[in-house]
Design a protein around this motif. Structure first.
Motif, PDB file in Angstrom:
ATOM      1  N   PRO A 145      52.879 128.149 -10.607  1.00 13.25           N
ATOM      2  CA  PRO A 145      52.860 126.679 -10.680  1.00 13.25           C
ATOM      3  C   PRO A 145      51.555 126.117 -10.118  1.00 13.25           C
ATOM      4  CG  PRO A 145      54.939 127.466  -9.771  1.00 13.25           C
ATOM      5  CD  PRO A 145      54.025 128.649  -9.820  1.00 13.25           C
ATOM      6  N   HIS A 167      48.153 123.111 -21.477  1.00 16.30           N
ATOM      7  CA  HIS A 167      49.212 122.997 -22.497  1.00 16.30           C
ATOM      8  C   HIS A 167      49.221 124.245 -23.381  1.00 16.30           C
ATOM      9  CE1 HIS A 167      52.022 121.086 -25.241  1.00 16.30           C
ATOM     10  NE2 HIS A 167      51.205 121.341 -26.235  1.00 16.30           N
ATOM     11  N   ASP A 210      52.979 125.943 -15.919  1.00 16.72           N
ATOM     12  CA  ASP A 210      53.813 125.021 -15.133  1.00 16.72           C
ATOM     13  C   ASP A 210      52.834 124.246 -14.250  1.00 16.72           C
ATOM     14  OD1 ASP A 210      55.465 123.707 -13.363  1.00 16.72           O
ATOM     15  OD2 ASP A 210      56.420 125.514 -12.557  1.00 16.72           O
ATOM     16  N   TRP A 211      52.462 123.038 -14.687  1.00 14.59           N
ATOM     17  CA  TRP A 211      51.375 122.341 -14.011  1.00 14.59           C
ATOM     18  C   TRP A 211      51.665 120.855 -13.907  1.00 14.59           C
ATOM     19  CZ3 TRP A 211      47.671 118.970 -16.517  1.00 14.59           C
ATOM     20  CH2 TRP A 211      47.959 118.735 -17.871  1.00 14.59           C
ATOM     21  N   ARG A 212      51.015 120.239 -12.918  1.00  8.98           N
ATOM     22  CA  ARG A 212      51.058 118.793 -12.762  1.00  8.98           C
ATOM     23  C   ARG A 212      49.690 118.331 -12.259  1.00  8.98           C
ATOM     24  NH1 ARG A 212      53.538 122.482 -11.306  1.00  8.98           N
ATOM     25  NH2 ARG A 212      55.660 121.696 -11.312  1.00  8.98           N
ATOM     26  N   TYR A 254      58.827 122.881  -3.729  1.00 16.00           N
ATOM     27  CA  TYR A 254      59.217 123.293  -5.090  1.00 16.00           C
ATOM     28  C   TYR A 254      58.884 124.762  -5.340  1.00 16.00           C
ATOM     29  CZ  TYR A 254      58.595 123.976 -10.130  1.00 16.00           C
ATOM     30  OH  TYR A 254      58.632 124.481 -11.388  1.00 16.00           O
ATOM     31  N   CYS A 255      57.675 125.166  -4.959  1.00 17.17           N
ATOM     32  CA  CYS A 255      57.219 126.529  -5.244  1.00 17.17           C
ATOM     33  C   CYS A 255      58.043 127.589  -4.520  1.00 17.17           C
ATOM     34  CB  CYS A 255      55.756 126.675  -4.844  1.00 17.17           C
ATOM     35  SG  CYS A 255      54.606 125.740  -5.868  1.00 17.17           S
ATOM     36  N   ASN A 286      62.193 127.581  -5.544  1.00 16.66           N
ATOM     37  CA  ASN A 286      62.625 127.813  -6.925  1.00 16.66           C
ATOM     38  C   ASN A 286      62.243 129.215  -7.385  1.00 16.66           C
ATOM     39  OD1 ASN A 286      63.626 125.084  -8.194  1.00 16.66           O
ATOM     40  ND2 ASN A 286      61.899 124.560  -6.880  1.00 16.66           N
TER      41      ASN A 286
END
Length: 237
Positions: A157, A182, A187-189, A233-234, A237
């Motif tokens: 991520p 993309h 899994d990126w933000r 999150y990392c 999950n």
């Protein structure tokens, strides 16, 4: 050499980097903090201590293989070299990761990698290498690369925090990075801070005597909160 901070954090300075060890609230996780262009600055030390306060074992490696910070001219030369040789930059970060994991008997999935400026660029090159760690975060790092990722290359991520006023990151760089992530299925933000320039997390950015580098308190505070949420999150999950 070892010293102790007021919060109980133990700081160990070695030939290849600085370690920040939590003072009793260790969470069993680790973080590598990759430095800015000159080397390990007070900005990197500040955030390394903050992460140790959260329970992380923190390693800030000397990517340039020296303790002293580089001059402005040498910093520019080093960044130019690694931009032209991304595989060597990736290998340097991988060696730092392997050293940390061996020293503390960790596996790579117990480690987050966080980079600032030059270190942000280095963190993204690590992601493109296909190495699997808990998470990778880049703050005001360059987004372009000579070796973009392909489908399924990125196994970790990503959090990218950049400034809309960053003179070193163009709108095209952001768009191209968007398209690269993309296409890779990552899994990126990506968070763009509207009032932020390059080095927006660095309290002493003005000391570089470059008007393109500016600290922005709001972006710094908000991006730190973004990082803490991203790490939760990392690791959960």
């Amino acid at each position: 050499m070892s010293e102790k901070s007021g919060s109980g954090i133990r700081v160990q300075k070695t030939w290849n980097g600085e370690f920040y060890l939590p003072g009793g609230n260790a969470n069993g996780r680790a973080a590598i903090v990759l430095h800015e262009a000159p080397g390990v600055t007070q900005n990197v030390r500040r955030r390394s201590k903050d992460l140790a306060d959260l329970g992380y074992v923190v390693f800030a490696p000397f990517i340039h293989n020296q303790i002293a910070q580089l001059s402005n001219e040498d910093s520019h030369t080093a960044v130019k070299y690694f931009r032209e040789n991304p595989l060597q930059l990736r290998q340097k970060v991988i060696l730092s990761l392997e050293y940390l994991c061996e020293k503390f008997s960790l596996n790579s999935r117990q480690v987050a990698v966080i980079g600032y400026c030059f270190g942000g660029m280095a963190a993204l090159e690590l992601a493109r290498s296909g190495v699997s760690v808990a998470g990778i975060a880049s703050f005001h790092g360059l987004l372009d690369t000579l070796l973009p990722s392909s489908i399924n290359d990125i196994k970790t991520p990503l959090l990218i925090c950049t400034g809309a006023k960053d003179a070193f990151v163009s709108q095209n760089d952001v768009i191209n990075f968007w398209q690269e992530m993309h296409a890779a299925g990552a899994d990126w933000r990506l968070i763009v801070f509207g009032n932020a320039s390059h080095s927006f997390t660095n309290l002493t950015a003005h000391e570089f005597e470059d008007e393109r580098l500016r600290y922005d308190e709001q972006s710094d505070v908000m991006s730190w909160e973004n990082l803490k949420e991203f790490l939760r999150y990392c690791f959960e999950n």
